[in-house]
Design a protein around this motif. Structure first.
Motif, PDB file in Angstrom:
ATOM      1  N   GLY A  36       0.811  -1.207   0.000  1.00  0.00           N
ATOM      2  CA  GLY A  36       0.000   0.000   0.000  1.00  0.00           C
ATOM      3  C   GLY A  36       0.852   1.268   0.000  1.00  0.00           C
ATOM      4  O   GLY A  36       0.346   2.371  -0.196  1.00  0.00           O
ATOM      5  N   LEU A  37       2.175   1.104   0.220  1.00  0.00           N
ATOM      6  CA  LEU A  37       3.081   2.261   0.248  1.00  0.00           C
ATOM      7  C   LEU A  37       3.361   2.754  -1.168  1.00  0.00           C
ATOM      8  O   LEU A  37       3.554   1.967  -2.095  1.00  0.00           O
ATOM      9  CB  LEU A  37       4.396   1.892   0.940  1.00  0.00           C
ATOM     10  N   ASP A  38       3.394   4.061  -1.324  1.00  0.00           N
ATOM     11  CA  ASP A  38       3.619   4.698  -2.624  1.00  0.00           C
ATOM     12  C   ASP A  38       5.096   4.611  -3.029  1.00  0.00           C
ATOM     13  O   ASP A  38       5.979   4.913  -2.233  1.00  0.00           O
ATOM     14  CB  ASP A  38       3.184   6.161  -2.542  1.00  0.00           C
ATOM     15  N   LEU A  39       5.350   4.213  -4.258  1.00  0.00           N
ATOM     16  CA  LEU A  39       6.720   4.159  -4.780  1.00  0.00           C
ATOM     17  C   LEU A  39       7.068   5.407  -5.588  1.00  0.00           C
ATOM     18  O   LEU A  39       8.185   5.520  -6.090  1.00  0.00           O
ATOM     19  CB  LEU A  39       6.903   2.927  -5.683  1.00  0.00           C
ATOM     20  N   GLY A  40       6.117   6.336  -5.692  1.00  0.00           N
ATOM     21  CA  GLY A  40       6.312   7.522  -6.527  1.00  0.00           C
ATOM     22  C   GLY A  40       7.582   8.301  -6.246  1.00  0.00           C
ATOM     23  O   GLY A  40       8.267   8.724  -7.163  1.00  0.00           O
ATOM     24  N   GLY A  41       7.963   8.480  -5.007  1.00  0.00           N
ATOM     25  CA  GLY A  41       9.155   9.251  -4.674  1.00  0.00           C
ATOM     26  C   GLY A  41      10.359   8.384  -4.337  1.00  0.00           C
ATOM     27  O   GLY A  41      11.380   8.896  -3.899  1.00  0.00           O
ATOM     28  N   ALA A  42      10.238   7.066  -4.556  1.00  0.00           N
ATOM     29  CA  ALA A  42      11.328   6.155  -4.204  1.00  0.00           C
ATOM     30  C   ALA A  42      12.527   6.355  -5.116  1.00  0.00           C
ATOM     31  O   ALA A  42      12.389   6.523  -6.315  1.00  0.00           O
ATOM     32  CB  ALA A  42      10.851   4.708  -4.289  1.00  0.00           C
ATOM     33  N   SER A  43      13.700   6.344  -4.521  1.00  0.00           N
ATOM     34  CA  SER A  43      14.958   6.487  -5.254  1.00  0.00           C
ATOM     35  C   SER A  43      15.679   5.139  -5.232  1.00  0.00           C
ATOM     36  O   SER A  43      16.250   4.763  -4.210  1.00  0.00           O
ATOM     37  CB  SER A  43      15.808   7.577  -4.609  1.00  0.00           C
ATOM     38  N   PHE A  44      15.619   4.420  -6.344  1.00  0.00           N
ATOM     39  CA  PHE A  44      16.215   3.092  -6.435  1.00  0.00           C
ATOM     40  C   PHE A  44      17.707   3.191  -6.734  1.00  0.00           C
ATOM     41  O   PHE A  44      18.132   4.003  -7.546  1.00  0.00           O
ATOM     42  CB  PHE A  44      15.524   2.265  -7.521  1.00  0.00           C
ATOM     43  N   VAL A  45      18.483   2.340  -6.057  1.00  0.00           N
ATOM     44  CA  VAL A  45      19.932   2.253  -6.241  1.00  0.00           C
ATOM     45  C   VAL A  45      20.219   0.847  -6.748  1.00  0.00           C
ATOM     46  O   VAL A  45      19.614  -0.127  -6.293  1.00  0.00           O
ATOM     47  CB  VAL A  45      20.671   2.498  -4.899  1.00  0.00           C
ATOM     48  N   LYS A  46      21.153   0.723  -7.699  1.00  0.00           N
ATOM     49  CA  LYS A  46      21.445  -0.570  -8.316  1.00  0.00           C
ATOM     50  C   LYS A  46      22.750  -1.153  -7.786  1.00  0.00           C
ATOM     51  O   LYS A  46      23.732  -0.450  -7.607  1.00  0.00           O
ATOM     52  CB  LYS A  46      21.536  -0.394  -9.837  1.00  0.00           C
ATOM     53  N   ALA A  47      22.746  -2.472  -7.551  1.00  0.00           N
ATOM     54  CA  ALA A  47      23.958  -3.218  -7.194  1.00  0.00           C
ATOM     55  C   ALA A  47      24.016  -4.440  -8.108  1.00  0.00           C
ATOM     56  O   ALA A  47      23.002  -5.076  -8.368  1.00  0.00           O
ATOM     57  CB  ALA A  47      23.936  -3.644  -5.734  1.00  0.00           C
ATOM     58  N   CYS A  48      25.205  -4.728  -8.612  1.00  0.00           N
ATOM     59  CA  CYS A  48      25.392  -5.845  -9.539  1.00  0.00           C
ATOM     60  C   CYS A  48      26.415  -6.817  -8.990  1.00  0.00           C
ATOM     61  O   CYS A  48      27.235  -6.468  -8.151  1.00  0.00           O
ATOM     62  CB  CYS A  48      25.867  -5.333 -10.898  1.00  0.00           C
ATOM     63  N   GLY A  49      26.381  -8.008  -9.505  1.00  0.00           N
ATOM     64  CA  GLY A  49      27.369  -9.009  -9.106  1.00  0.00           C
ATOM     65  C   GLY A  49      26.746 -10.375  -9.017  1.00  0.00           C
ATOM     66  O   GLY A  49      25.584 -10.583  -9.350  1.00  0.00           O
ATOM     67  N   GLY A  50      27.544 -11.317  -8.568  1.00  0.00           N
ATOM     68  CA  GLY A  50      27.044 -12.684  -8.447  1.00  0.00           C
ATOM     69  C   GLY A  50      26.980 -13.357  -9.796  1.00  0.00           C
ATOM     70  O   GLY A  50      27.874 -13.217 -10.616  1.00  0.00           O
TER      71      GLY A  50
END
Length: 77
Positions: free
Chosen positions: A9-23
């Motif tokens: 139910g939480l809004d993702l509109g202002g979410a700031s996604f950060v990416k991590a790679c590997g594995g």
């Protein structure tokens, strides 16, 4: 519902996604996930190869149980 909060139910509109790679390396490139804090005890985890897919949501405890450390993304729990 965790502690009275509906994670989806939480809004993702202002979410700031950060990416991590590997594995594991995917045939189309490196495997990456995205992470964003969406509340005091709430996180959204996405797949960089499927940016249009709805991110999964976790509490901080669930995130830790899944072996995902926000510090790897430059975020603090």
């Amino acid at each position: 519902m965790q502690n009275g909060t509906d994670l989806y139910g939480l809004d993702l509109g202002g979410a700031s996604f950060v990416k991590a790679c590997g594995g594991n390396t995917h045939p189309d490139g490196e495997s990456c996930v995205t992470l964003a804090r969406i509340g005091d005890d709430a996180w959204a985890v996405g797949d960089s190869k499927r940016p249009d897919a709805q991110p999964l949501r976790f509490t901080t405890g669930e995130l830790g149980a899944a072996g995902i450390d926000p510090a790897r993304f430059g975020l603090s729990a």
